[in-house]
Scaffold this motif. Structure first.
Motif, mmCIF file in Angstrom:
data_model
loop_
_atom_site.group_PDB
_atom_site.id
_atom_site.type_symbol
_atom_site.label_atom_id
_atom_site.label_comp_id
_atom_site.label_asym_id
_atom_site.label_seq_id
_atom_site.Cartn_x
_atom_site.Cartn_y
_atom_site.Cartn_z
ATOM 1 N N ASN A 272 -0.680 -4.527 -14.904
ATOM 2 C CA ASN A 272 -1.510 -4.650 -13.711
ATOM 3 C C ASN A 272 -2.683 -5.570 -14.043
ATOM 4 O O ASN A 272 -2.590 -6.384 -14.960
ATOM 5 N N LYS A 273 -3.793 -5.420 -13.324
ATOM 6 C CA LYS A 273 -4.980 -6.233 -13.580
ATOM 7 C C LYS A 273 -6.217 -5.354 -13.745
ATOM 8 O O LYS A 273 -7.320 -5.724 -13.353
ATOM 9 N N GLN B 231 -3.893 -1.595 -4.013
ATOM 10 C CA GLN B 231 -4.820 -0.466 -4.039
ATOM 11 C C GLN B 231 -4.064 0.832 -3.809
ATOM 12 O O GLN B 231 -2.909 0.824 -3.391
ATOM 13 N N LEU B 232 -4.752 1.934 -4.121
ATOM 14 C CA LEU B 232 -4.142 3.260 -4.024
ATOM 15 C C LEU B 232 -4.913 4.097 -3.010
ATOM 16 O O LEU B 232 -6.111 3.879 -2.808
ATOM 17 N N PRO B 233 -4.241 5.061 -2.374
ATOM 18 C CA PRO B 233 -4.963 5.944 -1.447
ATOM 19 C C PRO B 233 -6.076 6.705 -2.170
ATOM 20 O O PRO B 233 -5.967 6.986 -3.368
ATOM 21 N N ASP B 234 -7.140 7.028 -1.438
ATOM 22 C CA ASP B 234 -8.271 7.763 -2.023
ATOM 23 C C ASP B 234 -7.922 9.206 -2.326
ATOM 24 O O ASP B 234 -8.302 9.745 -3.352
ATOM 25 N N ARG B 235 -7.229 9.845 -1.402
ATOM 26 C CA ARG B 235 -6.951 11.278 -1.531
ATOM 27 C C ARG B 235 -5.494 11.519 -1.895
ATOM 28 O O ARG B 235 -4.600 11.055 -1.196
ATOM 29 N N THR C 241 0.861 -1.191 0.000
ATOM 30 C CA THR C 241 0.000 0.000 0.000
ATOM 31 C C THR C 241 0.896 1.240 0.000
ATOM 32 O O THR C 241 2.066 1.159 0.360
ATOM 33 N N VAL C 242 0.316 2.360 -0.397
ATOM 34 C CA VAL C 242 1.056 3.617 -0.453
ATOM 35 C C VAL C 242 0.742 4.418 0.807
ATOM 36 O O VAL C 242 -0.427 4.656 1.106
ATOM 37 N N ASP D 262 -8.080 -1.532 -10.228
ATOM 38 C CA ASP D 262 -8.956 -0.399 -10.526
ATOM 39 C C ASP D 262 -8.206 0.758 -11.166
ATOM 40 O O ASP D 262 -7.076 1.061 -10.787
ATOM 41 N N PHE D 263 -8.858 1.400 -12.128
ATOM 42 C CA PHE D 263 -8.354 2.641 -12.707
ATOM 43 C C PHE D 263 -8.518 3.728 -11.643
ATOM 44 O O PHE D 263 -9.460 3.685 -10.853
ATOM 45 N N PRO D 264 -7.610 4.713 -11.577
ATOM 46 C CA PRO D 264 -7.726 5.761 -10.550
ATOM 47 C C PRO D 264 -9.102 6.428 -10.544
ATOM 48 O O PRO D 264 -9.649 6.749 -11.598
#
Length: 179
Positions: A88-89, A45-49, A21-22, A67-69
């Motif tokens: 990626n996937k 996954q990526l952070p929301d903000r 995770t970031v 997921d795309f951003p």
């Protein structure tokens, strides 16, 4: 973060680190960052903000992202010109409804993902000049995408039927003529 280094950092590579995770502060506290490389970090996954107002290049290649951003992430990346999500996937490209988001995106690399289609509304990305979607599951390249002002489109190693793959291999000019 909030330090002299954090406030003056222009380029940061964390490539090859097993982050999974970031850290949220990484994408909100580096106001001068122009290039961020998070490739090969086993991210799922990526952070929301995000708040990286100067970021032009984001490399998320070779991760496990599905997921795309999303829009709330992209709101903090208004200067983004290059998005690399190769390997990626990702199964769906979600074009933001807000026209300010991805407005400056020139290069999008989604090669080696799980895309089954390219959305018709990709043509809302007016600055896009290079689209790389090789090695996915694409059967059709929409007319709306062929009519964009793309300089380069790579759809190789896809089961493309329309336009025929031979036409696609000849480049964007041939693809425009097909329609």
């Amino acid at each position: 973060y909030g330090t002299n280094l954090g406030n003056s950092l222009h380029k940061l590579s964390l490539a090859g680190n097993r982050l999974s995770t970031v850290p949220p502060k990484l994408v909100t506290c580096l106001p001068m960052l122009k290039t961020l490389d998070l490739s090969q970090c086993e991210l799922h996954q990526l952070p929301d903000r995000w708040n990286l107002p100067q970021l032009k290049r984001l490399n998320l290649s070779h991760n496990r992202l599905t997921d795309f951003p999303e829009e709330n992430m992209l709101e903090g990346l208004l200067e983004l010109q290059e998005l690399n999500m190769y390997g990626n996937k990702v199964s769906v490209i979600v074009v933001p409804h807000n026209p300010k988001l991805l407005a400056k995106l020139e290069t999008l690399n989604l090669g080696y993902n799980d895309l089954a289609y390219i959305p018709d509304d990709l043509n809302r990305l007016k600055a896009l000049r290079t689209l790389k979607v090789m090695n996915n599951f694409l059967e059709k390249i929409p007319m709306s995408v062929c009519d964009m002002e793309l300089k380069t489109i790579d759809v190789s190693s896809n089961p493309v039927i329309q336009p025929p793959i031979e036409t696609c291999e000849r480049g964007i000019g041939s693809m425009k003529r097909y329609y």
